[in-house]
Design an enzyme around this catalytic site. Sequence first.
Site, PDB file in Angstrom:
ATOM      1  N   ASP A  22      79.766 -52.013   0.743  1.00 61.20           N
ATOM      2  CA  ASP A  22      79.662 -51.561  -0.652  1.00 61.20           C
ATOM      3  C   ASP A  22      78.538 -50.533  -0.831  1.00 61.20           C
ATOM      4  O   ASP A  22      77.542 -50.560  -0.111  1.00 61.20           O
ATOM      5  CB  ASP A  22      79.413 -52.776  -1.551  1.00 61.20           C
ATOM      6  CG  ASP A  22      79.695 -52.468  -3.010  1.00 61.20           C
ATOM      7  OD1 ASP A  22      80.347 -51.450  -3.300  1.00 61.20           O
ATOM      8  OD2 ASP A  22      79.243 -53.257  -3.867  1.00 61.20           O
ATOM      9  N   GLY A  25      80.020 -45.165  -3.372  1.00 61.57           N
ATOM     10  CA  GLY A  25      80.042 -44.306  -4.562  1.00 61.57           C
ATOM     11  C   GLY A  25      78.634 -43.935  -4.994  1.00 61.57           C
ATOM     12  O   GLY A  25      78.338 -42.762  -5.280  1.00 61.57           O
ATOM     13  N   HIS A  39      82.805 -42.354   0.632  1.00 60.86           N
ATOM     14  CA  HIS A  39      83.752 -43.152   1.423  1.00 60.86           C
ATOM     15  C   HIS A  39      83.854 -42.621   2.849  1.00 60.86           C
ATOM     16  O   HIS A  39      83.952 -43.397   3.800  1.00 60.86           O
ATOM     17  CB  HIS A  39      85.128 -43.168   0.754  1.00 60.86           C
ATOM     18  CG  HIS A  39      85.136 -43.877  -0.564  1.00 60.86           C
ATOM     19  ND1 HIS A  39      84.563 -45.124  -0.735  1.00 60.86           N
ATOM     20  CD2 HIS A  39      85.616 -43.520  -1.786  1.00 60.86           C
ATOM     21  CE1 HIS A  39      84.702 -45.492  -2.004  1.00 60.86           C
ATOM     22  NE2 HIS A  39      85.337 -44.542  -2.665  1.00 60.86           N
ATOM     23  N   ARG A  73      90.992 -48.425  -9.519  1.00 58.76           N
ATOM     24  CA  ARG A  73      90.255 -47.148  -9.468  1.00 58.76           C
ATOM     25  C   ARG A  73      91.212 -45.973  -9.683  1.00 58.76           C
ATOM     26  O   ARG A  73      92.419 -46.118  -9.531  1.00 58.76           O
ATOM     27  CB  ARG A  73      89.549 -47.033  -8.111  1.00 58.76           C
ATOM     28  CG  ARG A  73      88.542 -48.129  -7.938  1.00 58.76           C
ATOM     29  CD  ARG A  73      87.770 -47.981  -6.660  1.00 58.76           C
ATOM     30  NE  ARG A  73      86.775 -49.045  -6.556  1.00 58.76           N
ATOM     31  CZ  ARG A  73      85.677 -48.969  -5.838  1.00 58.76           C
ATOM     32  NH1 ARG A  73      85.413 -47.884  -5.139  1.00 58.76           N
ATOM     33  NH2 ARG A  73      84.834 -49.978  -5.805  1.00 58.76           N
ATOM     34  N   LEU A 132      85.024 -57.254  21.174  1.00 52.71           N
ATOM     35  CA  LEU A 132      84.982 -57.598  19.750  1.00 52.71           C
ATOM     36  C   LEU A 132      86.377 -57.554  19.104  1.00 52.71           C
ATOM     37  O   LEU A 132      87.171 -56.670  19.409  1.00 52.71           O
ATOM     38  CB  LEU A 132      84.088 -56.561  19.050  1.00 52.71           C
ATOM     39  CG  LEU A 132      83.973 -56.636  17.532  1.00 52.71           C
ATOM     40  CD1 LEU A 132      83.115 -57.823  17.122  1.00 52.71           C
ATOM     41  CD2 LEU A 132      83.376 -55.338  16.978  1.00 52.71           C
ATOM     42  N   ARG A 185      76.032 -58.338   2.545  1.00 53.10           N
ATOM     43  CA  ARG A 185      76.408 -57.433   1.457  1.00 53.10           C
ATOM     44  C   ARG A 185      75.267 -56.480   1.162  1.00 53.10           C
ATOM     45  O   ARG A 185      74.234 -56.881   0.617  1.00 53.10           O
ATOM     46  CB  ARG A 185      76.796 -58.168   0.181  1.00 53.10           C
ATOM     47  CG  ARG A 185      77.245 -57.140  -0.883  1.00 53.10           C
ATOM     48  CD  ARG A 185      78.000 -57.704  -2.036  1.00 53.10           C
ATOM     49  NE  ARG A 185      78.659 -56.609  -2.758  1.00 53.10           N
ATOM     50  CZ  ARG A 185      79.661 -56.751  -3.599  1.00 53.10           C
ATOM     51  NH1 ARG A 185      80.157 -57.938  -3.835  1.00 53.10           N
ATOM     52  NH2 ARG A 185      80.187 -55.696  -4.212  1.00 53.10           N
ATOM     53  N   ARG A 191      77.121 -60.743  -5.097  1.00 57.25           N
ATOM     54  CA  ARG A 191      78.358 -61.470  -5.379  1.00 57.25           C
ATOM     55  C   ARG A 191      79.328 -61.289  -4.225  1.00 57.25           C
ATOM     56  O   ARG A 191      79.169 -60.395  -3.397  1.00 57.25           O
ATOM     57  CB  ARG A 191      78.982 -60.979  -6.685  1.00 57.25           C
ATOM     58  CG  ARG A 191      79.196 -59.468  -6.749  1.00 57.25           C
ATOM     59  CD  ARG A 191      79.853 -59.026  -8.064  1.00 57.25           C
ATOM     60  NE  ARG A 191      79.899 -57.587  -8.159  1.00 57.25           N
ATOM     61  CZ  ARG A 191      79.046 -56.834  -8.865  1.00 57.25           C
ATOM     62  NH1 ARG A 191      78.088 -57.409  -9.565  1.00 57.25           N
ATOM     63  NH2 ARG A 191      79.159 -55.519  -8.885  1.00 57.25           N
TER      64      ARG A 191
HETATM   65  C1  IPE Z   1      83.973 -55.013  -2.937  1.00 50.72           C
HETATM   66  O1  IPE Z   1      83.282 -53.978  -3.528  1.00 50.72           O
HETATM   67  C2  IPE Z   1      85.190 -54.476  -2.224  1.00 50.72           C
HETATM   68  C3  IPE Z   1      84.933 -53.649  -1.061  1.00 50.72           C
HETATM   69  C4  IPE Z   1      83.770 -53.346  -0.574  1.00 50.72           C
HETATM   70  C5  IPE Z   1      86.101 -53.158  -0.378  1.00 50.72           C
HETATM   71  P1  IPE Z   1      83.530 -53.571  -5.046  1.00 50.72           P
HETATM   72  O2  IPE Z   1      82.667 -52.409  -5.315  1.00 50.72           O
HETATM   73  O3  IPE Z   1      84.981 -53.398  -5.298  1.00 50.72           O
HETATM   74  O4  IPE Z   1      83.055 -54.864  -5.833  1.00 50.72           O
HETATM   75  P2  IPE Z   1      82.494 -55.027  -7.306  1.00 50.72           P
HETATM   76  O5  IPE Z   1      83.477 -54.354  -8.222  1.00 50.72           O
HETATM   77  O6  IPE Z   1      81.155 -54.364  -7.344  1.00 50.72           O
HETATM   78  O7  IPE Z   1      82.377 -56.497  -7.513  1.00 50.72           O
HETATM   79  C1  IPE Z   2      82.728 -49.620  -1.428  1.00 51.31           C
HETATM   80  O1  IPE Z   2      81.956 -48.688  -2.091  1.00 51.31           O
HETATM   81  C2  IPE Z   2      84.050 -49.053  -0.980  1.00 51.31           C
HETATM   82  C3  IPE Z   2      85.211 -49.662  -1.649  1.00 51.31           C
HETATM   83  C4  IPE Z   2      85.168 -50.570  -2.572  1.00 51.31           C
HETATM   84  C5  IPE Z   2      86.520 -49.194  -1.230  1.00 51.31           C
HETATM   85  P1  IPE Z   2      82.126 -48.442  -3.644  1.00 51.31           P
HETATM   86  O2  IPE Z   2      83.133 -47.362  -3.839  1.00 51.31           O
HETATM   87  O3  IPE Z   2      82.418 -49.711  -4.355  1.00 51.31           O
HETATM   88  O4  IPE Z   2      80.690 -47.909  -4.022  1.00 51.31           O
HETATM   89  P2  IPE Z   2      79.883 -48.213  -5.349  1.00 51.31           P
HETATM   90  O5  IPE Z   2      79.802 -49.691  -5.478  1.00 51.31           O
HETATM   91  O6  IPE Z   2      80.668 -47.589  -6.469  1.00 51.31           O
HETATM   92  O7  IPE Z   2      78.568 -47.578  -5.122  1.00 51.31           O
HETATM   93 MG    MG Z   3      81.216 -51.116  -5.173  1.00 48.37          MG
END
Ligand code: IPE
Ligand code: IPE
Ligand code: MG
Length: 237
Positions: A22, A25, A39, A73, A132, A185, A191
């Site tokens: 995570d 973005g 990404h 999204r 792995l 995480r 979470r």
């Molecule tokens: C969890 O991250 C899913 C992935 C990393 C693929 P999210 O960014 O979707 O989770 P929330 O919305 O912050 O809980």
């Molecule tokens: C995790 O990064 C990638 C996916 C959920 C696919 P995010 O895209 O959720 O990044 P943030 O949480 O918006 O920074």
């Molecule tokens: Mg995220």
Amino acid sequence: MFRKKREVIERRLPTHIAIIMDGNGRWAKKRGLPRSAGHAAGASTFKTIARYCNRIGIRYLTVYAFSTENWKRPEAEVQGIMNLLRDYLKDADQFKNENIRLQFIGDFEPLDEDIRQLMAEDMETSKNATGLTVNIALNYGGRDEIVHAVRRIAQEGLRPEEITEQAVAERLYTAGMPDPDLIIRPSGEYRLSNYLIWQSAYAEYWFSNVLWPDFSPKHLEQAIDAYNGRDRRFGGV
Ligand code: IPE
Ligand code: IPE
Ligand code: MG
């Protein structure tokens, strides 16, 4: 000196590490880049971490790549993530050369046909690898997984007394795999976001503010060190 050495020798490696990748973005936003750049950077981090896990002898690495909720999204972002996945899957030789076995968990039904084809090919190519096992969670949701298992139990007509924890576990996407020992995480969120909710009952957790594209083997080592300081009692004394 002696103490230090002994500690190094006695370091326990988690058999199964699960990571919620995570923060892509936010990483991009901080740099004034589009989310897609985050990404792409995250995909590169994933490759580095998978290789590193393989090198140090981790048996299973399960990464959250796309959740059942991520369809919310914008279409362009979802497509961008799917295209990165395509690029990754097309390079099947990497698994062969690195002795990494590739598997997937999730509901693959809504994924594009060509992606499903590539997934099948890569699993086939890498099935005899002895290093792995990399498990990519794609259109994965822990609740969805449990519903799917319960449906199978109903379809198979199990009697109530046959519905045990083992019967459920055997019908999850992770059937045959050990539960995660350590769940990591990054990105400062505390979470699970519907990740491995059944399997994580006794996992150890490690959180960090680092954003996934900045995550490095150094952070993985910190997580493993923290894991080594944990006393896992599984309800015992
Ligand atoms: C969890 O991250 C899913 C992935 C990393 C693929 P999210 O960014 O979707 O989770 P929330 O919305 O912050 O809980
Ligand atoms: C995790 O990064 C990638 C996916 C959920 C696919 P995010 O895209 O959720 O990044 P943030 O949480 O918006 O920074
Ligand atoms: Mg995220």
